[in-house]
Design a protein around this motif. Sequence first.
Motif, mmCIF file in Angstrom:
data_model
loop_
_atom_site.group_PDB
_atom_site.id
_atom_site.type_symbol
_atom_site.label_atom_id
_atom_site.label_comp_id
_atom_site.label_asym_id
_atom_site.label_seq_id
_atom_site.Cartn_x
_atom_site.Cartn_y
_atom_site.Cartn_z
ATOM 1 N N ASP A 67 -0.592 -6.721 40.051
ATOM 2 C CA ASP A 67 0.139 -6.458 41.293
ATOM 3 C C ASP A 67 1.615 -6.809 41.129
ATOM 4 O OD1 ASP A 67 -2.220 -5.719 42.441
ATOM 5 O OD2 ASP A 67 -2.328 -7.374 43.859
ATOM 6 N N LEU A 68 1.873 -7.965 40.559
ATOM 7 C CA LEU A 68 3.240 -8.457 40.469
ATOM 8 C C LEU A 68 4.084 -7.640 39.497
ATOM 9 C CD1 LEU A 68 2.487 -12.288 40.505
ATOM 10 C CD2 LEU A 68 3.080 -10.791 42.414
ATOM 11 N N ALA A 69 3.429 -6.853 38.619
ATOM 12 C CA ALA A 69 4.168 -6.001 37.690
ATOM 13 C C ALA A 69 4.651 -4.713 38.347
ATOM 14 C CB ALA A 69 3.289 -5.664 36.488
ATOM 15 N N LEU A 70 4.164 -4.440 39.563
ATOM 16 C CA LEU A 70 4.543 -3.214 40.265
ATOM 17 C C LEU A 70 5.872 -3.401 41.003
ATOM 18 C CD1 LEU A 70 1.138 -2.193 41.862
ATOM 19 C CD2 LEU A 70 2.364 -0.913 40.104
ATOM 20 N N PRO A 71 6.571 -2.289 41.263
ATOM 21 C CA PRO A 71 7.761 -2.395 42.113
ATOM 22 C C PRO A 71 7.370 -2.735 43.544
ATOM 23 C CG PRO A 71 7.237 -0.091 41.678
ATOM 24 C CD PRO A 71 6.329 -0.910 40.803
ATOM 25 N N GLU A 72 8.269 -3.381 44.250
ATOM 26 C CA GLU A 72 8.044 -3.649 45.675
ATOM 27 C C GLU A 72 7.813 -2.330 46.407
ATOM 28 O OE1 GLU A 72 7.985 -6.379 48.995
ATOM 29 O OE2 GLU A 72 8.343 -6.836 46.872
ATOM 30 N N LEU A 111 5.813 2.752 49.424
ATOM 31 C CA LEU A 111 4.559 2.672 48.680
ATOM 32 C C LEU A 111 4.822 2.294 47.227
ATOM 33 C CD1 LEU A 111 2.769 6.024 49.715
ATOM 34 C CD2 LEU A 111 2.611 3.809 50.859
ATOM 35 N N SER A 112 3.834 1.664 46.612
ATOM 36 C CA SER A 112 3.739 1.597 45.154
ATOM 37 C C SER A 112 2.274 1.833 44.800
ATOM 38 C CB SER A 112 4.247 0.266 44.599
ATOM 39 O OG SER A 112 3.510 -0.822 45.127
ATOM 40 N N LEU A 113 2.031 2.319 43.581
ATOM 41 C CA LEU A 113 0.684 2.743 43.196
ATOM 42 C C LEU A 113 0.312 2.184 41.827
ATOM 43 C CD1 LEU A 113 2.328 5.432 44.545
ATOM 44 C CD2 LEU A 113 -0.034 6.229 44.633
ATOM 45 N N ARG A 114 -0.978 1.913 41.663
ATOM 46 C CA ARG A 114 -1.520 1.452 40.383
ATOM 47 C C ARG A 114 -2.803 2.223 40.104
ATOM 48 N NH1 ARG A 114 -5.158 -2.524 39.391
ATOM 49 N NH2 ARG A 114 -4.933 -3.413 41.481
ATOM 50 N N TYR A 115 -3.022 2.579 38.841
ATOM 51 C CA TYR A 115 -4.151 3.432 38.459
ATOM 52 C C TYR A 115 -5.033 2.703 37.452
ATOM 53 C CZ TYR A 115 -0.672 6.676 40.274
ATOM 54 O OH TYR A 115 0.276 7.278 41.053
ATOM 55 N N ASP A 116 -6.354 2.867 37.613
ATOM 56 C CA ASP A 116 -7.310 2.240 36.707
ATOM 57 C C ASP A 116 -8.502 3.159 36.517
ATOM 58 O OD1 ASP A 116 -6.411 -0.701 36.255
ATOM 59 O OD2 ASP A 116 -6.255 -0.460 38.430
ATOM 60 N N LEU A 144 2.851 8.352 39.708
ATOM 61 C CA LEU A 144 3.974 7.563 40.199
ATOM 62 C C LEU A 144 3.539 6.113 40.422
ATOM 63 C CD1 LEU A 144 5.730 9.802 42.881
ATOM 64 C CD2 LEU A 144 6.257 9.571 40.453
ATOM 65 N N SER A 145 4.367 5.171 40.018
ATOM 66 C CA SER A 145 4.145 3.775 40.378
ATOM 67 C C SER A 145 4.989 3.390 41.586
ATOM 68 C CB SER A 145 4.462 2.861 39.195
ATOM 69 O OG SER A 145 5.798 3.041 38.777
ATOM 70 N N GLY A 146 6.097 4.114 41.777
ATOM 71 C CA GLY A 146 6.949 3.903 42.932
ATOM 72 C C GLY A 146 7.630 5.199 43.312
ATOM 73 N N MET A 147 8.303 5.208 44.433
ATOM 74 C CA MET A 147 8.968 6.422 44.890
ATOM 75 C C MET A 147 10.195 6.703 44.013
ATOM 76 S SD MET A 147 6.920 7.115 47.447
ATOM 77 C CE MET A 147 5.723 6.525 46.208
ATOM 78 N N GLN A 148 10.313 7.961 43.572
ATOM 79 C CA GLN A 148 11.375 8.327 42.630
ATOM 80 C C GLN A 148 12.619 8.883 43.303
ATOM 81 O OE1 GLN A 148 10.986 7.756 39.141
ATOM 82 N NE2 GLN A 148 9.359 6.557 40.129
ATOM 83 N N ASP A 149 12.472 9.473 44.477
ATOM 84 C CA ASP A 149 13.624 10.080 45.146
ATOM 85 C C ASP A 149 13.350 10.147 46.643
ATOM 86 O OD1 ASP A 149 11.859 12.258 45.497
ATOM 87 O OD2 ASP A 149 12.602 13.249 43.688
ATOM 88 N N GLU A 150 14.303 10.722 47.368
ATOM 89 C CA GLU A 150 14.194 10.801 48.822
ATOM 90 C C GLU A 150 12.995 11.648 49.256
ATOM 91 O OE1 GLU A 150 14.870 9.981 52.729
ATOM 92 O OE2 GLU A 150 15.743 9.027 50.955
ATOM 93 N N TRP A 151 12.672 12.700 48.484
ATOM 94 C CA TRP A 151 11.528 13.533 48.830
ATOM 95 C C TRP A 151 10.227 12.732 48.747
ATOM 96 C CZ3 TRP A 151 9.544 17.034 51.504
ATOM 97 C CH2 TRP A 151 8.295 17.593 51.190
ATOM 98 N N ASP A 152 10.088 11.887 47.716
ATOM 99 C CA ASP A 152 8.897 11.048 47.614
ATOM 100 C C ASP A 152 8.807 10.109 48.820
ATOM 101 O OD1 ASP A 152 8.047 12.152 45.233
ATOM 102 O OD2 ASP A 152 8.922 10.580 43.975
#
Length: 261
Positions: free
Chosen positions: A9-14, A18-23, A122-130
């Motif tokens: 969790d702590l390795a993800l961006p704030e 949203l932020s996302l993690r995949y397993d 995506l792990s975090g939002m990349q631009d305004e559209w995201d």
Amino acid sequence: MPLPYPASDLALPEPAPLSLRYDHFEARTDFDTHRHPWGQLNRISLGLIELDIAGLRLTAPADYLVWIPADLPHAAHVRQAMDYTSIYLSATAAARLPAQACLIAQTPLVRALLDDFCQRRLSGMQDEWDVRQAELLIEHLARAGYQANFLPESQDRLLAPILHALRLAPDEASTLAQWATRVHSTERTLARRFQAELGMSFVQWRNRARFVQALAWLKEGWPVQEIAARLGYGTPSAFIAMFRKQAGFSPERYRRQLLAS
């Protein structure tokens, strides 16, 4: 002392928002009690996920997202191999969702928005559209309503023995009127109790119990015809219709997904 947050969790961006993690989890994977720094939506590719929260077990099939508020301790259990996505929400976004753990149905639009994020990994939002897409997702989640559990329990003195019996024997075909006789009540009283205590009818709860059992038997490789018979259906088509209503697709498609995973 509070439980530490997982390092993953702590390795993800704030989350912003949203932020996302995949397993990918193998069958029979268990996770001890833990908590997250942000509100979390659990998304699975197929089958069921089970979470233990405050002494209660919350069961959810893949058509639902499981919402866990920030810092709520919980344990998780995975029955079969599956892809898994954690979607973490900022505090502002999380405040728009329920204050308690619950299930939120994946509507077609919610599924499409999440599919786009997941396909791009995506792990975090990349631009305004995201960000706009994430805000649309949160808006729909906030409006979607929620369920406390896919297969809720009750300690009601009339309902508890019925639910226990159906969990042990999902093929039990007694009508609600027959159950009323056994528990010394009336059909009308039981129907009211099911709606008031569980938020669904007797038949809806029984179908969900049968669906949960069917998922396990499909994983074990049982033929659809045999599962239908063992669950008390007169014909395979009646079982398939029930399964489609619960899962949104056929038992055979579910089996193919199991094999592919």
